[in-house]
Design an enzyme around this catalytic site. Structure first.
Site, mmCIF file in Angstrom:
data_model
loop_
_atom_site.group_PDB
_atom_site.id
_atom_site.type_symbol
_atom_site.label_atom_id
_atom_site.label_comp_id
_atom_site.label_asym_id
_atom_site.label_seq_id
_atom_site.Cartn_x
_atom_site.Cartn_y
_atom_site.Cartn_z
ATOM 1 N N HIS A 55 -7.672 -17.818 6.373
ATOM 2 C CA HIS A 55 -6.483 -17.637 5.531
ATOM 3 C C HIS A 55 -5.931 -16.212 5.686
ATOM 4 O O HIS A 55 -5.690 -15.505 4.706
ATOM 5 C CB HIS A 55 -6.805 -17.931 4.064
ATOM 6 C CG HIS A 55 -7.297 -19.334 3.815
ATOM 7 N ND1 HIS A 55 -6.502 -20.441 3.990
ATOM 8 C CD2 HIS A 55 -8.510 -19.789 3.417
ATOM 9 C CE1 HIS A 55 -7.206 -21.539 3.706
ATOM 10 N NE2 HIS A 55 -8.421 -21.165 3.366
ATOM 11 N N ASP A 227 -6.366 -19.965 -2.347
ATOM 12 C CA ASP A 227 -6.881 -19.451 -1.070
ATOM 13 C C ASP A 227 -5.753 -18.893 -0.215
ATOM 14 O O ASP A 227 -5.975 -18.004 0.610
ATOM 15 C CB ASP A 227 -7.580 -20.570 -0.287
ATOM 16 C CG ASP A 227 -8.826 -21.087 -0.976
ATOM 17 O OD1 ASP A 227 -9.898 -20.527 -0.753
ATOM 18 O OD2 ASP A 227 -8.723 -22.058 -1.748
#
Length: 302
Positions: A55, A227
């Site tokens: 991410h 996230d």
């Protein structure tokens, strides 16, 4: 150990247990769950390959630059696959979606919640659950909430996703998202689920403070997009109350069921690892997951 995998089981399978420093320093390919810290990057050998749920679109710029300076190849599990298929991400999204009713049900309970039962009772209406995003996570959540007896509403911008949701989650109301519809549905939601994500990019911003102020006191926001930065103006990592809304914004939700998640991660990732001979980038599915190629930023970071 807490996930049910003792050290002895690894040794019996032929693994060597070493120090953290040696594990990072020796490995040509290092596997993690979460993205590496600056300290861990310092331990890695130059030119190594690090794989994790990266991410990187929402990571600190210093982290990305440290990996680039060391010439690392960074592969994100969330991007691994071929074409539009992302099997590792799909498995984790499925787990998170199925966990949603368990999490929401607890947060709706007294003394901290409004004391609402998801299913209701004969003569007493069930909880209203609004899910933003009809992807894998959103559809899994919809099926699970319906199984608990809740009233479910799915919003998405893609008609094809809603058509698929209508097949998988029969009984849910599936509608194209508009600003007016989002405001109307959020106002009556007992549970609002953020299941919107664009792989490799920051999650879209959907919920302003003005919109959140219209929600029911004691309502629950499950922001599974945390996230990738979160979808609400009030979202930050943690479980907390703000503006009268209980926020559940924990990253890596599958870690709540680590044994199941470990099996799922292995089952989806291992087939690609077994194809690695010398260079992980020689496997097309792994190459698709690359944010950095020997320190050079890939398409997802441009």
């Amino acid at each position: 150990e807490r996930a049910g995998f003792p050290d002895g089981a690894y040794e019996e399978a032929g693994a060597r247990l070493v120090s953290r420093e040696e594990a990072f320093g020796r490995g040509e390919v290092v596997l993690k769950v979460g993205r590496p810290t600056l300290e861990e990057i310092a331990l890695l050998r130059p030119g190594a390959t690090i794989m994790a749920f990266m991410h990187l679109a929402v990571a600190e710029s210093s982290l990305v630059e440290a990996m680039a300076e060391k010439g690392l190849t960074a592969i994100g599990y969330e991007l691994i696959g071929a074409g539009g298929r992302r099997p590792v991400l799909k498995a984790m999204s499925e787990i998170a979606g199925r966990l949603a009713p368990q999490i929401a049900g607890r947060l709706l309970e007294a003394p901290f919640g409004p004391g609402v039962l998801l299913s209701g009772l004969p003569g007493i209406p069930p909880a209203d659950v609004v899910i933003l995003g009809a992807g894998v996570l959103g559809r899994a959540a919809a099926r699970s909430f319906l199984g608990m007896g809740a009233s479910v509403y799915l919003l998405d911008k893609e008609l094809s996703a809603l058509e698929e949701a209508s097949k998988e989650a029969k009984g849910a109301v599936a509608a194209l998202i508009t600003q007016s519809r989002l405001e109307r549905y959020a106002a009556f939601a007992d549970v609002l689920v953020g299941a919107v994500a664009v792989p490799g990019e920051r999650a879209p911003f959907l919920l302003s403070r003005a919109l959140l102020s219209r929600m029911r006191p004691g309502a629950v926001l499950l922001d599974f997009a945390i996230d990738q930065g979160g979808i609400a103006e009030t979202s930050r990592v943690g479980v907390y109350q703000e503006m009268g809304i209980t926020h559940f914004c924990l990253p890596n939700v599958p870690a709540l069921v680590p044994r199941t998640s470990s099996h799922a991660l292995t089952a989806t990732l291992l087939p690609f690892l077994l194809e690695v001979e010398e260079d992980p980038l020689g496997v097309p599915e792994l190459r698709q997951g690359a944010y950095l190629l020997l320190g050079q930023k890939g398409g997802h970071l441009e």
